[in-house]
Write a protein that holds these residues in place. Structure first.
Motif, short mmCIF file in Angstrom:
data_model
loop_
_atom_site.label_atom_id
_atom_site.label_comp_id
_atom_site.label_asym_id
_atom_site.label_seq_id
_atom_site.Cartn_x
_atom_site.Cartn_y
_atom_site.Cartn_z
N MET A 1 0.83 -1.19 0.00
CA MET A 1 0.00 0.00 0.00
C MET A 1 0.86 1.25 0.00
O MET A 1 0.63 2.15 -0.76
CB MET A 1 -0.91 -0.06 1.24
CG MET A 1 -1.82 1.11 1.34
SD MET A 1 -3.19 0.85 0.24
CE MET A 1 -4.24 2.12 0.76
N GLN A 2 1.87 1.28 0.92
CA GLN A 2 2.76 2.43 1.00
C GLN A 2 3.55 2.60 -0.29
O GLN A 2 3.77 3.70 -0.74
CB GLN A 2 3.71 2.25 2.18
CG GLN A 2 3.04 2.34 3.52
CD GLN A 2 3.41 3.65 4.19
OE1 GLN A 2 4.34 4.29 3.79
NE2 GLN A 2 2.65 4.01 5.19
N GLY A 4 2.62 1.81 -3.29
CA GLY A 4 1.73 2.36 -4.33
C GLY A 4 1.55 3.85 -4.17
O GLY A 4 1.53 4.59 -5.16
N ILE A 5 1.40 4.31 -2.94
CA ILE A 5 1.24 5.75 -2.68
C ILE A 5 2.52 6.48 -3.03
O ILE A 5 2.48 7.55 -3.68
CB ILE A 5 0.83 5.99 -1.21
CG1 ILE A 5 -0.57 5.44 -0.96
CG2 ILE A 5 0.89 7.48 -0.87
CD1 ILE A 5 -0.99 5.48 0.49
N LEU A 6 3.65 5.91 -2.65
CA LEU A 6 4.93 6.56 -2.97
C LEU A 6 5.17 6.61 -4.47
O LEU A 6 5.67 7.60 -5.00
CB LEU A 6 6.08 5.83 -2.27
CG LEU A 6 6.19 6.04 -0.76
CD1 LEU A 6 7.30 5.18 -0.19
CD2 LEU A 6 6.42 7.50 -0.43
N ARG A 7 4.80 5.53 -5.16
CA ARG A 7 4.97 5.51 -6.61
C ARG A 7 4.08 6.56 -7.26
O ARG A 7 4.52 7.28 -8.16
CB ARG A 7 4.65 4.13 -7.18
CG ARG A 7 4.79 4.08 -8.69
CD ARG A 7 4.60 2.71 -9.25
NE ARG A 7 5.64 1.78 -8.86
CZ ARG A 7 6.83 1.69 -9.47
NH1 ARG A 7 7.08 2.48 -10.46
NH2 ARG A 7 7.71 0.81 -9.09
N ARG A 8 2.84 6.70 -6.82
CA ARG A 8 1.92 7.69 -7.37
C ARG A 8 2.44 9.11 -7.08
O ARG A 8 2.43 9.97 -7.95
CB ARG A 8 0.52 7.51 -6.78
CG ARG A 8 -0.51 8.29 -7.54
CD ARG A 8 -1.93 8.04 -7.11
NE ARG A 8 -2.19 6.61 -7.01
CZ ARG A 8 -3.10 6.07 -6.23
NH1 ARG A 8 -3.86 6.84 -5.47
NH2 ARG A 8 -3.28 4.78 -6.18
N PHE A 9 2.92 9.32 -5.85
CA PHE A 9 3.49 10.62 -5.48
C PHE A 9 4.70 10.94 -6.37
O PHE A 9 4.85 12.05 -6.86
CB PHE A 9 3.89 10.62 -4.01
CG PHE A 9 4.53 11.90 -3.57
CD1 PHE A 9 3.77 13.06 -3.40
CD2 PHE A 9 5.90 11.97 -3.35
CE1 PHE A 9 4.37 14.24 -3.01
CE2 PHE A 9 6.50 13.16 -2.96
CZ PHE A 9 5.73 14.30 -2.79
N HIS A 10 5.53 9.94 -6.59
CA HIS A 10 6.71 10.11 -7.44
C HIS A 10 6.30 10.47 -8.87
O HIS A 10 6.89 11.37 -9.49
CB HIS A 10 7.55 8.84 -7.40
CG HIS A 10 8.77 8.87 -8.28
ND1 HIS A 10 9.77 9.79 -8.12
CD2 HIS A 10 9.13 8.08 -9.32
CE1 HIS A 10 10.70 9.59 -9.04
NE2 HIS A 10 10.34 8.55 -9.78
N ASP A 11 5.30 9.77 -9.42
CA ASP A 11 4.84 10.04 -10.78
C ASP A 11 4.26 11.45 -10.90
O ASP A 11 4.54 12.16 -11.88
CB ASP A 11 3.78 9.01 -11.21
CG ASP A 11 4.37 7.61 -11.38
OD1 ASP A 11 5.62 7.50 -11.49
OD2 ASP A 11 3.59 6.64 -11.40
#
Length: 164
Positions: A1-2, A4-11
């Protein structure tokens, strides 16, 4: 979960960073150092076929001298020219030169006179003021090193004119 959020934030971060960089690139003016002036030094015009070597050698010598001046950025590209009906008097097209962000424009020509002497005429124009900052004319006999001597004299005169 974390992850996925970090990846979305990075994108999202990369997308915003790319957009800001693209906007700054489009809006950016050329980045010149503080107090630096841009001088356009195109190839000198050879008025006679015999003067081609003079024009080429002197152009190279002038560019080298101007490159050594920390307050100048030398641009070697062609400059839009206008002539008021006299091929020996070249004027920069001031509007186009200003659009290209030139502060100064050097124009000149070289010729071999009927008595065999060589003649070089140089003018440096202030683009913003549309005035001639410096005008020099040299007449000399054919000898080695004249281009270096003339380049040194023009550099000295330009330093003096810019410091006033």
């Amino acid at each position: 979960m974390q992850a996925g959020i970090l990846r979305r934030f990075h994108d999202v971060f990369l997308g915003v960073a790319f957009a800001v960089a693209a906007l700054l690139t489009v809006l950016a003016r050329p980045a010149w150092a503080e107090g630096e002036r841009v001088i356009a030094v195109p190839e000198l015009h050879a008025m006679t076929p015999e003067a081609g070597d003079d024009a080429a050698l002197l152009t190279s010598a002038l560019r080298a001298r101007f490159h050594a001046m920390p307050s100048l950025r030398v641009v070697e590209e062609p400059v839009p020219m206008a002539s008021p009906g006299h091929p020996d008097i070249l004027l920069p097209q001031f509007e186009k030169s200003r659009d290209l962000h030139f502060d100064l424009v050097l124009v000149g020509n070289a010729a071999v006179l009927s008595d065999g002497r060589h003649k070089v005429t140089l003018r440096i124009w202030n683009v913003e003021k549309r005035t001639q900052l410096l005008g020099q004319q040299y007449v000399f006999s054919a000898h080695q090193g004249h281009d270096q001597e003339i380049a040194d004299l023009v550099r000295g005169a330009l330093v003096s004119a810019l410091s006033q």
